[in-house]
Design a protein around this motif. Structure first.
Motif: not given
Ligand code: PLP
Ligand code: ZN
Length: 386
Positions: A12-21, A27-28, A204-207
């Motif tokens: 939705x908001x396009x914020x990036x997160x690291x894929x090794x965590x 957060x939205x 479902x869809x939460x990870x």
């Protein structure tokens, strides 16, 4: 062979997160999507290479999130048949109907795909206990892959879930809790559990990685059609992992340039008349769906009164030019009998609902005689027999 996973990005908001965590929702509050370096994939991999690989969904390794092969938790999921309809397609005025039969998957449904990938990635990131609410099939798959990985698994199911699912989960060594109410109540019970903080939430869809496993259905069927998109795909839709993942996969294939025809398929969602929040939201032109009060259907996987990914389901339907429809319990049981008698396919009620809806889509001229249509048969009927 390596994964080209680049990062996680909020849908939705396009914020990036690291894929090794480890991450769950943004957060939205919206689901995170895995993003790959598709330019490099298309430079170094060609669709022809894939034909010589393992007979499981792991043949798409570059487009899946796992770094180390040693973390792969597999029971040879995916690589399911695409079966041509002999009688029912022509009978309802469709010459190009195919069934993507997901029942040969481990634990008998398409949920195996998502959980193989999610459990593998969780293992890679150090998880030893997972938990989820489920209508049955996702719980079975989670419990099986957790057993395979040597993880603990906690499954929260509505108390009226068919016994076969509960016995099966327990056989795999899972901790199964029966909760009064619906899958949303099962989820609430899970979050309220005093031990929840020790568990990784694979709802479902939460990870982000169940969607990655599910998207391989689309890669596979496009490969089976000779790297062509079909014109329409019909999905029984509850939590929406299937349709959301398929739309993501369509975009990826388009960007990779692996598909001969550029026109994307129209995606159709099917729900039960007793629980149809997505159909209602589409009719009312809303961006997300209101919770459905008092949901009732024996297609347990469709009894999802509120989905976190509702706005993504609606987006997939709208952007692809598809539609959504709800069918009655009578239509579901009639369709189950027809599929079994006419095609030799004894399918889960969710999948039967998809066939029942297809008849309407045909009458409404949303699918036409010459269209290539794929019906997603998400699971087997066998565990629903009481
Ligand atoms: C057999 C079957 N079909 C379809 C669904 C709906 O799945 P989703 O909407 O998450 O793709 C489920 C979910 O439980 C299911 O078990
Ligand atoms: Zn966000």
């Amino acid at each position: 062979v390596r994964s080209y996973l680049d990062k996680l990005e909020c849908s939705r908001c396009k914020l990036d997160y690291r894929s090794d965590q480890l991450h769950n929702l943004c957060s939205c509050g919206a689901p995170l999507f895995a993003r790959y370096d598709l330019a490099r994939v298309s430079k170094f991999v060609s669709p022809e290479d894939l034909g010589f690989r393992v007979h499981s969904l792991w043949r798409y390794w570059e487009l899946l999130p796992l770094r180390g092969e040693e973390n792969c938790v597999t029971l040879e999921e995916g690589f399911t048949p695409l079966i041509e309809s002999r009688k029912l397609g022509p009978a309802i005025g469709l010459n190009g109907l195919h069934f993507k039969d997901e029942s040969p998957n481990p634990t008998g449904s398409f949920k195996a795909r998502g959980l193989s990938v999610a459990v593998s990635k969780a293992k890679e990131l150090g998880v030893s206990e997972i938990a989820l609410p489920s209508a049955g099939n996702a719980g079975s798959a989670a419990a099986a892959y957790a057993a395979r990985a040597g993880m603990k698994c906690h499954v929260f199911v509505p108390e009226d879930t068919p016994d076969a699912f509960v016995s099966e989960c327990r056989a795999y060594g899972a901790d199964v809790r029966l909760v009064r109410g619906y899958i949303t109540d099962a989820g609430r019970a899970m979050y309220a559990d005093p031990d929840f903080k020790r568990w990784f939430d694979v709802s479902t869809c939460k990870e982000p990685y169940r969607v990655e496993g599910k998207k391989t259905i689309l890669y596979e069927l496009v490969q089976q059609l000779g790297w062509k998109f079909p014109d329409a795909i019909v999905f029984p839709t509850g939590g929406g992992t299937g349709i959301v993942a398929a739309w993501k996969a369509c975009r990826e294939l388009q960007e990779l340039g692996w598909v001969k025809r550029s026109e994307l398929p129209r995606l159709f969602a099917v729900q039960a008349a007793g629980c149809a929040p997505i159909v209602r939201a589409l009719e009312q032109d809303q961006e997300s769906a209101q919770p459905w009060q008092n949901p009732q259907t024996t297609a347990w996987g469709l009894r999802v009164p509120k989905a976190v990914a509702d706005f993504l389901i609606l987006r997939a339907i709208r952007e692809s030019g598809g539609s959504a429809l709800a069918v009655s319990e009578q239509e579901i049981s009639d369709a189950t009998a027809e599929m079994a008698k006419q095609e030799g396919l004894y399918v889960a009620p969710e999948a039967a609902a998809a066939f029942a809806a297809l008849k309407h889509f045909q009458k409404m001229n949303l699918v036409r005689r010459e269209d290539n249509v794929v019906l997603l048969l998400t699971g087997s009927a066998l565990k629903y027999i009481s």
